[in-house]
Design a protein around this motif. Structure first.
Motif, PDB file in Angstrom:
ATOM      1  N   ILE A  81       0.841  -1.203   0.000  1.00 20.19           N
ATOM      2  CA  ILE A  81       0.000   0.000   0.000  1.00 20.19           C
ATOM      3  C   ILE A  81       0.872   1.247   0.000  1.00 20.19           C
ATOM      4  O   ILE A  81       0.642   2.191  -0.766  1.00 20.19           O
ATOM      5  N   MET A  84       2.594   1.766  -3.431  1.00 21.04           N
ATOM      6  CA  MET A  84       1.680   2.192  -4.486  1.00 21.04           C
ATOM      7  C   MET A  84       1.194   3.622  -4.301  1.00 21.04           C
ATOM      8  O   MET A  84       1.019   4.363  -5.261  1.00 21.04           O
ATOM      9  N   LEU A  85       1.003   4.035  -3.049  1.00 23.86           N
ATOM     10  CA  LEU A  85       0.629   5.425  -2.804  1.00 23.86           C
ATOM     11  C   LEU A  85       1.756   6.361  -3.243  1.00 23.86           C
ATOM     12  O   LEU A  85       1.499   7.418  -3.830  1.00 23.86           O
ATOM     13  N   ALA A  93      -3.753   0.898  -4.440  1.00 29.63           N
ATOM     14  CA  ALA A  93      -3.425   0.768  -3.019  1.00 29.63           C
ATOM     15  C   ALA A  93      -4.662   0.420  -2.208  1.00 29.63           C
ATOM     16  O   ALA A  93      -4.612  -0.378  -1.268  1.00 29.63           O
ATOM     17  N   LYS A 213      -5.513   9.484  -0.405  1.00 31.16           N
ATOM     18  CA  LYS A 213      -4.323   8.758   0.046  1.00 31.16           C
ATOM     19  C   LYS A 213      -4.268   8.702   1.574  1.00 31.16           C
ATOM     20  O   LYS A 213      -3.902   7.677   2.160  1.00 31.16           O
TER      21      LYS A 213
END
Length: 279
Positions: A81, A84-85, A93, A213
């Protein structure tokens, strides 16, 4: 091939390599927007790593050993996660965050129950015998009542606890599954000059995406934190054990930082909403 030699407009086959450069640039931009979460994420991962290393009277229980495998998967999801963020793929994510949600709740529910661990081991086709909503109810009952039963006490506090937990999963699923909400937002960030959107993968570095996010990080940290804490408590270390003291001192730091980051976040106006679910 060097970046200056790439021409994805004239040669679409260059786009794969071009993406690598765009993602490297996205890391720099996104790092500024989620930088406040870096230290909290680091400490949360440390908690999860430390938990199985604790030594207590229940360290060798079968339920603890099985839960450790789900905790390992939760940690891998958590790291994915974060990456990917930073690379600019918040929707992807969120998909992994839904996996983290389920794996972490399995840890919460089975780590101190050999009966529930055996239920998992004997489940048909090797599947987890409880869905996400049931896991949320079981975890909420354990948090509030100290144990999981067949018929939990149906109090207002319990209802609010499991529904809030499950609402986060519903929100992640609004992103994971095809919906017009996520489609509208994801295509908006790839619009070209004539108003159309470019049908290409594109890292997301928009300022308007910061809240999205941050919300994903709130869920990810909360779930891994809870799993690690439940795991450590199930081992039943002596209260004066130095590793036990160190671990729970760190939990206080993570919990405090999580609350602080939530208070400073931009999650009030998210592009994805759960309209059909009330607490």
């Amino acid at each position: 091939m060097k970046f200056e030699d790439l021409n994805p407009k004239e040669n679409p086959e260059h786009y794969w390599d071009y993406l690598g450069y765009m993602e490297a640039s996205a890391i720099e931009k996104n790092n500024d927007t989620i930088k406040p979460w870096d230290e909290t994420a680091k400490k949360c991962m440390t908690l999860a790593i430390l938990a199985p290393l604790l030594k207590g009277e229940k360290s060798s229980e079968e339920s603890v050993k099985l839960a450790a495998a789900f905790l390992k998967r939760s940690m891998t999801d958590f790291r994915s996660i974060w990456l990917m963020l930073n690379w600019g793929y918040p929707y992807q994510a969120a998909c992994v965050a839904s996996s983290l949600y389920e794996n972490s709740l399995v840890v919460n529910c089975i780590v101190d129950s050999d009966d529930l661990a055996r239920t998992v081991m004997n489940a048909k086709n090797g599947d987890i015998p409880w869905g996400a909503q049931k896991l949320a109810k079981m975890a909420a009952e354990k948090d509030l009542m100290g144990k999981i039963t067949d018929k939990p006490e149906n109090s207002k506090e319990y209802e609010q606890a499991w529904k809030l937990c499950y609402r986060n999963y519903k929100w992640l699923c609004k992103i994971k599954h095809p919906t017009i909400q996520q489609l509208n937002d994801e295509t908006n960030h790839s619009k070209v000059d004539d108003g159309r959107f470019a049908v290409i993968p594109l890292p997301d570095t928009r300022e308007s995406g910061v809240g999205l996010k941050q919300m994903i990080m709130i869920i990810a940290v909360s779930r891994l934190f809870s799993a690690a804490k439940n795991f450590a408590m199930a081992i039943k270390c002596p209260d004066d054990d130095k590793d036990h003291i160190k671990f729970f001192s760190l939990t206080c730091e993570v919990f405090s930082e999580l609350k602080d980051n939530i208070s400073k976040s931009s999650i009030k106006d998210l592009p994805i909403q759960v309209y059909d679910y009330k607490i």
